[in-house]
Design an enzyme around this catalytic site. Structure first.
Site, PDB file in Angstrom:
ATOM      1  N   ASP A  52       0.831  -1.206   0.000  1.00  0.00           N
ATOM      2  CA  ASP A  52       0.000   0.000   0.000  1.00  0.00           C
ATOM      3  C   ASP A  52       0.866   1.257   0.000  1.00  0.00           C
ATOM      4  O   ASP A  52       0.523   2.260  -0.625  1.00  0.00           O
ATOM      5  CB  ASP A  52      -0.909   0.010   1.235  1.00  0.00           C
ATOM      6  N   ASN A 125      -5.172   8.659   1.832  1.00  0.00           N
ATOM      7  CA  ASN A 125      -5.531   8.111   3.143  1.00  0.00           C
ATOM      8  C   ASN A 125      -5.884   9.227   4.119  1.00  0.00           C
ATOM      9  O   ASN A 125      -6.952   9.255   4.676  1.00  0.00           O
ATOM     10  CB  ASN A 125      -4.357   7.337   3.763  1.00  0.00           C
TER      11      ASN A 125
HETATM   12  P1  NAP Z   1       3.943   2.355   5.340  1.00  0.00           P
HETATM   13  O1  NAP Z   1       4.985   1.533   6.011  1.00  0.00           O
HETATM   14  O2  NAP Z   1       3.959   2.515   3.860  1.00  0.00           O
HETATM   15  O3  NAP Z   1       2.490   1.824   5.790  1.00  0.00           O
HETATM   16  C1  NAP Z   1       2.191   1.456   7.116  1.00  0.00           C
HETATM   17  C2  NAP Z   1       1.122   0.354   7.070  1.00  0.00           C
HETATM   18  O4  NAP Z   1      -0.143   0.912   6.685  1.00  0.00           O
HETATM   19  C3  NAP Z   1       1.453  -0.739   6.045  1.00  0.00           C
HETATM   20  O5  NAP Z   1       1.173  -2.001   6.590  1.00  0.00           O
HETATM   21  C4  NAP Z   1       0.514  -0.407   4.892  1.00  0.00           C
HETATM   22  O6  NAP Z   1       0.213  -1.540   4.070  1.00  0.00           O
HETATM   23  C5  NAP Z   1      -0.704   0.082   5.663  1.00  0.00           C
HETATM   24  N1  NAP Z   1      -1.686   0.873   4.902  1.00  0.00           N
HETATM   25  C6  NAP Z   1      -1.482   1.929   4.070  1.00  0.00           C
HETATM   26  N2  NAP Z   1      -2.651   2.378   3.577  1.00  0.00           N
HETATM   27  C7  NAP Z   1      -3.627   1.589   4.118  1.00  0.00           C
HETATM   28  C8  NAP Z   1      -5.047   1.563   3.997  1.00  0.00           C
HETATM   29  N3  NAP Z   1      -5.720   2.447   3.253  1.00  0.00           N
HETATM   30  N4  NAP Z   1      -5.712   0.638   4.726  1.00  0.00           N
HETATM   31  C9  NAP Z   1      -5.069  -0.237   5.526  1.00  0.00           C
HETATM   32  N5  NAP Z   1      -3.733  -0.249   5.675  1.00  0.00           N
HETATM   33  C10 NAP Z   1      -3.017   0.644   4.974  1.00  0.00           C
HETATM   34  O7  NAP Z   1       3.951   3.776   6.075  1.00  0.00           O
HETATM   35  P2  NAP Z   1       4.233   5.265   5.575  1.00  0.00           P
HETATM   36  O8  NAP Z   1       5.004   5.286   4.307  1.00  0.00           O
HETATM   37  O9  NAP Z   1       4.750   5.981   6.766  1.00  0.00           O
HETATM   38  O10 NAP Z   1       2.762   5.876   5.284  1.00  0.00           O
HETATM   39  C11 NAP Z   1       1.869   5.337   4.358  1.00  0.00           C
HETATM   40  C12 NAP Z   1       0.542   5.121   5.063  1.00  0.00           C
HETATM   41  O11 NAP Z   1       0.763   4.263   6.168  1.00  0.00           O
HETATM   42  C13 NAP Z   1      -0.050   6.402   5.646  1.00  0.00           C
HETATM   43  O12 NAP Z   1      -0.963   7.001   4.750  1.00  0.00           O
HETATM   44  C14 NAP Z   1      -0.717   5.950   6.926  1.00  0.00           C
HETATM   45  O13 NAP Z   1      -2.115   5.771   6.796  1.00  0.00           O
HETATM   46  C15 NAP Z   1      -0.109   4.592   7.232  1.00  0.00           C
HETATM   47  N6  NAP Z   1       0.609   4.709   8.520  1.00  0.00           N
HETATM   48  C16 NAP Z   1       0.106   4.033   9.584  1.00  0.00           C
HETATM   49  C17 NAP Z   1       0.677   4.169  10.832  1.00  0.00           C
HETATM   50  C18 NAP Z   1       0.088   3.434  11.983  1.00  0.00           C
HETATM   51  O14 NAP Z   1      -0.857   2.657  11.750  1.00  0.00           O
HETATM   52  N7  NAP Z   1       0.557   3.652  13.207  1.00  0.00           N
HETATM   53  C19 NAP Z   1       1.786   4.994  11.030  1.00  0.00           C
HETATM   54  C20 NAP Z   1       2.274   5.684   9.919  1.00  0.00           C
HETATM   55  C21 NAP Z   1       1.664   5.526   8.657  1.00  0.00           C
HETATM   56  P3  NAP Z   1       1.382  -2.337   3.221  1.00  0.00           P
HETATM   57  O15 NAP Z   1       2.001  -3.236   4.246  1.00  0.00           O
HETATM   58  O16 NAP Z   1       0.653  -3.094   2.169  1.00  0.00           O
HETATM   59  O17 NAP Z   1       2.321  -1.291   2.676  1.00  0.00           O
END
Ligand code: NAP
Length: 268
Positions: A52, A125
């Protein structure tokens, strides 16, 4: 949807993604498609190989190009990237036979105004507004020009329905059925004491609402904006205005891929 047989493949840099991209390219070329070496903004489809995170980065890198996009999951969770690499042949069959549908999603857009200029940011997101230096920040939050609260805490996360299963869910926000196009404002560690009063749960707003966030002037230099994981730092932010964009991300989905089956599959 226009069909010109040009396809963009965008992939993450893991060996698995590169091998999957090479396999896919070979298959597509045999079927008479042209896989562009550089991103072609006239292509009929973008295929993103990764997780994602790669999917989101592809959208941002190519400026939310107006081309249908589909994801092949070589990452971890794969909420957007719903095709597995071993389903590529089946996917191509279904694509050729037009057995898919297009799901349209609106990102959230922010206009970030500093003392000198205004800059745009977009998130499929979410957009997060948070403190930079682990200090409490104070934000005046207005909906359609009505002040609804002075928030105190780590920050706020403004999520689309699409993003409700991502960071929003981890910080206690609700999963939203994507048939409801709403804006969800979820607090990050809100302070709710005699000293400060902040909402402790998410607030749900209609798709046409406009949210305005004004940092208290003492903290305007310590605000960070994060859109889909990408951090933006701006000096002296005086106002952030947010609303759902009119832009449509056109996500190609295979028939039968239901949202709630995916939630059960990935979360429970
Ligand atoms: P990332 O490592 O690319 O993503 C963090 C996790 O969020 C990964 O497991 C990713 O799936 C999952 N994810 C992303 N979009 C999703 C959606 N719409 N529904 C369910 N899961 C989803 O992190 P990043 O590059 O910092 O940021 C990318 C996205 O990750 C952000 O938009 C944010 O929503 C999410 N994120 C989550 C957290 C948290 O939950 N604490 C913290 C920072 C960011 P994949 O494993 O398939 O890549």
């Amino acid at each position: 949807m226009e069909f010109n047989k040009i396809i963009n493949i965008v992939h993450s840099d893991t060996k698995f993604s590169i091998d999957t991209a090479n396999y896919l390219r070979g298959k597509l070329e045999k079927l008479g498609y042209y896989v562009s070496e550089v991103f072609d903004f006239t292509a009929e489809l973008v295929i993103c190989i990764g997780g994602d995170g790669s999917f989101l980065r592809a959208l941002h890198t190519y400026d939310f190009a107006d081309i249908p996009i589909v994801g092949i999951n070589t990452g971890h969770l794969g909420f957007f990237t719903e095709i597995n690499p071993d389903e590529i042949d089946e996917f191509l069959n279904r694509y050729i036979n037009k057995e898919y549908f297009i799901d349209e999603m609106n990102p959230i857009e922010a206009v970030i105004c500093t003392r000198t200029n205004c800059i745009n940011a977009m998130g499929l997101n979410e957009i997060v507004i948070k403190g930079d230096k682990s200090r409490t920040i104070h934000l005046d939050i207005s909906v359609d020009d009505h002040l609804i609260q002075r928030f105190s805490g780590d920050g706020i996360l403004i999520s689309t329905s699409t993003g409700s299963t991502a960071y929003n869910y981890s910080v206690g926000g609700s999963i939203v059925d994507p048939r409801l196009n709403v804006i969800q404002v979820t607090p990050l560690a809100p302070i709710n004491t005699n000293a400060y009063r902040s909402f402790t749960s998410s607030v749900i707003l209609p798709s046409y609402a406009t949210l305005k966030v004004n940092p208290e002037y003492r903290f305007e230099d310590s605000i960070v904006i994060v859109s889909d994981g990408a951090e933006h730092r701006h000096d002296s932010i005086i106002e952030i205005s947010l609303r759902l964009s009119e832009l449509n991300i056109r996500m190609l989905r295979l028939k039968g891929s239901e949202f709630w089956s995916k939630v059960i599959d990935k979360f429970l």
